[in-house]
Write a protein that holds these residues in place. Structure first.
Motif, PDB file in Angstrom:
ATOM      1  N   ARG A 274      -5.973   2.702  -0.011  1.00  0.00           N
ATOM      2  CA  ARG A 274      -5.514   2.081  -1.260  1.00  0.00           C
ATOM      3  C   ARG A 274      -4.011   2.250  -1.436  1.00  0.00           C
ATOM      4  NH1 ARG A 274      -9.071   5.156  -5.329  1.00  0.00           N
ATOM      5  NH2 ARG A 274      -7.558   4.308  -6.816  1.00  0.00           N
ATOM      6  N   ALA A 275      -3.502   3.437  -1.090  1.00  0.00           N
ATOM      7  CA  ALA A 275      -2.061   3.679  -1.210  1.00  0.00           C
ATOM      8  C   ALA A 275      -1.285   2.777  -0.263  1.00  0.00           C
ATOM      9  CB  ALA A 275      -1.750   5.143  -0.922  1.00  0.00           C
ATOM     10  N   ASP A 276      -1.738   2.655   0.980  1.00  0.00           N
ATOM     11  CA  ASP A 276      -1.041   1.805   1.948  1.00  0.00           C
ATOM     12  C   ASP A 276      -1.081   0.340   1.514  1.00  0.00           C
ATOM     13  OD1 ASP A 276      -0.396   3.976   3.496  1.00  0.00           O
ATOM     14  OD2 ASP A 276      -2.061   3.735   4.896  1.00  0.00           O
ATOM     15  N   ALA A 277      -2.227  -0.091   0.969  1.00  0.00           N
ATOM     16  CA  ALA A 277      -2.344  -1.472   0.493  1.00  0.00           C
ATOM     17  C   ALA A 277      -1.398  -1.719  -0.675  1.00  0.00           C
ATOM     18  CB  ALA A 277      -3.785  -1.765   0.081  1.00  0.00           C
ATOM     19  N   ALA A 278      -1.269  -0.742  -1.571  1.00  0.00           N
ATOM     20  CA  ALA A 278      -0.372  -0.887  -2.718  1.00  0.00           C
ATOM     21  C   ALA A 278       1.086  -0.938  -2.267  1.00  0.00           C
ATOM     22  CB  ALA A 278      -0.589   0.262  -3.699  1.00  0.00           C
ATOM     23  N   ILE A 279       1.456  -0.090  -1.314  1.00  0.00           N
ATOM     24  CA  ILE A 279       2.821  -0.098  -0.784  1.00  0.00           C
ATOM     25  C   ILE A 279       3.132  -1.462  -0.168  1.00  0.00           C
ATOM     26  CG2 ILE A 279       4.300   0.876   1.023  1.00  0.00           C
ATOM     27  CD1 ILE A 279       2.869   3.594   0.473  1.00  0.00           C
TER      28      ILE A 279
ATOM     29  N   LEU B 242      -0.874   0.550  -9.327  1.00  0.00           N
ATOM     30  CA  LEU B 242      -1.923  -0.203  -8.647  1.00  0.00           C
ATOM     31  C   LEU B 242      -3.042   0.733  -8.190  1.00  0.00           C
ATOM     32  CD1 LEU B 242       0.233  -2.643  -6.489  1.00  0.00           C
ATOM     33  CD2 LEU B 242      -1.494  -3.337  -8.156  1.00  0.00           C
ATOM     34  N   VAL B 243      -2.664   1.865  -7.622  1.00  0.00           N
ATOM     35  CA  VAL B 243      -3.653   2.832  -7.135  1.00  0.00           C
ATOM     36  C   VAL B 243      -4.419   3.446  -8.302  1.00  0.00           C
ATOM     37  CG1 VAL B 243      -3.920   5.071  -5.981  1.00  0.00           C
ATOM     38  CG2 VAL B 243      -2.421   3.329  -4.998  1.00  0.00           C
ATOM     39  N   GLN B 244      -3.737   3.629  -9.419  1.00  0.00           N
ATOM     40  CA  GLN B 244      -4.390   4.263 -10.575  1.00  0.00           C
ATOM     41  C   GLN B 244      -5.514   3.412 -11.140  1.00  0.00           C
ATOM     42  OE1 GLN B 244      -1.552   5.853 -13.323  1.00  0.00           O
ATOM     43  NE2 GLN B 244      -3.104   6.524 -14.805  1.00  0.00           N
ATOM     44  N   ASP B 245      -5.386   2.080 -11.049  1.00  0.00           N
ATOM     45  CA  ASP B 245      -6.488   1.181 -11.420  1.00  0.00           C
ATOM     46  C   ASP B 245      -6.921   1.381 -12.874  1.00  0.00           C
ATOM     47  OD1 ASP B 245      -8.407  -0.791 -10.946  1.00  0.00           O
ATOM     48  OD2 ASP B 245      -9.917   0.673 -10.354  1.00  0.00           O
ATOM     49  N   ALA B 246      -5.947   1.355 -13.800  1.00  0.00           N
ATOM     50  CA  ALA B 246      -6.210   1.676 -15.203  1.00  0.00           C
ATOM     51  C   ALA B 246      -6.650   0.459 -16.002  1.00  0.00           C
ATOM     52  CB  ALA B 246      -4.952   2.275 -15.835  1.00  0.00           C
ATOM     53  N   ASP B 247      -7.313   0.735 -17.129  1.00  0.00           N
ATOM     54  CA  ASP B 247      -7.697  -0.326 -18.075  1.00  0.00           C
ATOM     55  C   ASP B 247      -6.539  -0.713 -18.982  1.00  0.00           C
ATOM     56  OD1 ASP B 247     -10.376  -0.237 -17.177  1.00  0.00           O
ATOM     57  OD2 ASP B 247     -10.814   1.415 -18.540  1.00  0.00           O
ATOM     58  N   LEU B 248      -5.714   0.286 -19.348  1.00  0.00           N
ATOM     59  CA  LEU B 248      -4.599   0.104 -20.269  1.00  0.00           C
ATOM     60  C   LEU B 248      -3.328   0.545 -19.557  1.00  0.00           C
ATOM     61  CD1 LEU B 248      -3.294  -0.374 -23.073  1.00  0.00           C
ATOM     62  CD2 LEU B 248      -4.015   1.950 -23.693  1.00  0.00           C
TER      63      LEU B 248
END
Length: 245
Positions: free
Chosen positions: A109-114, A144-150
């Protein structure tokens, strides 16, 4: 997603936000604007629970771990020699805790976000070696990695070049399309008009809140400037209803 009920926040017993009420709908994309010192950053910190309220209430309908907060870049210390990938992986903190280990899925996920923020090949660079624009991209990758609602963003485009701003605006639009709630403190009226459907205009008190076209009128902007110029930090202390109870 967020409801404010008569919110008042004071510094040295003088209000930075004065009796603010309103609500941010689920999945809304909202800009917060106003003159310097109008309480914009204070509003985000109040929603995050980082400040003691002088009066009123903030109600957030998602758990704290589902909220992502990006402060102003001037509030972030980049002196620690942390690699870019490790900084992005901090977005997994709520799942990891203090002693948890990073697994293969988190690394992916981190590599995809980078990659998504356009920083391929920067994985092992230290954050202190990056330009301001590159570092802001790293922070967006962490979101992006955190995937938050807010998602709360405090002046995310300040001192950014146009290319970086355009790329980050696309990410914000992507979050909005996914149904996430995004609240961003901004200072560029044209940018707000072009990209944000809802706007909150502050001058320590609420000037207007609603559809951007209805908020960003000449009359409202003049009123905000007038209110900001009229505030006097040496004036009598504001006693909230809660303080008097």
């Amino acid at each position: 997603m967020v409801r404010l009920d008569n919110l008042t926040v004071s510094y040295r017993q003088h209000p930075a936000l004065h009796h603010i009420s309103g609500q941010f709908a689920n999945g809304s994309l909202t800009a917060v604007i106003g003159p310097n010192g109008s309480g914009k950053s204070t509003l985000l910190k109040s929603i995050m629970g980082l400040l003691k309220l002088s009066g009123g209430h903030v109600q957030v309908s998602t758990p704290r771990e589902r909220i992502a907060y990006l402060p102003q870049m001037t509030e972030i210390d980049r002196s620690f020699p942390m690699p870019v990938r490790d900084c992005v992986l901090l977005g997994c903190w709520s799942a990891l805790g203090a002693w948890g280990g990073v697994n293969a899925d988190m690394l992916a996920r981190a590599d995809a976000a980078i990659h998504q923020v356009g920083l391929e090949g920067f994985d092992e660079r230290t954050v202190g070696s990056l330009s301001s624009g590159q570092f802001q991209r790293v922070l967006f990758a962490r979101l992006l990695v955190q995937d938050a609602d807010l998602i709360l963003l405090d002046e995310p485009f300040n001192a950014m070049d146009s290319r970086t701003t355009a790329a980050l605006l696309e990410l914000i639009k992507h979050w909005h399309a996914e149904g996430r709630t995004v609240i961003a403190v901004l200072h560029d009226d044209a940018q707000v008009n072009a990209h944000f459907g809802q706007t909150v205009l502050l001058a320590r008190e609420l000037v207007a809140w609603g559809d951007t076209a209805a908020v960003l009128t000449d009359a409202n902007l003049r009123r905000a400037r007038t209110l900001a110029e009229a505030w006097d930090d040496s004036a009598d202390i504001c006693h909230t209803d809660e303080a008097l109870a």
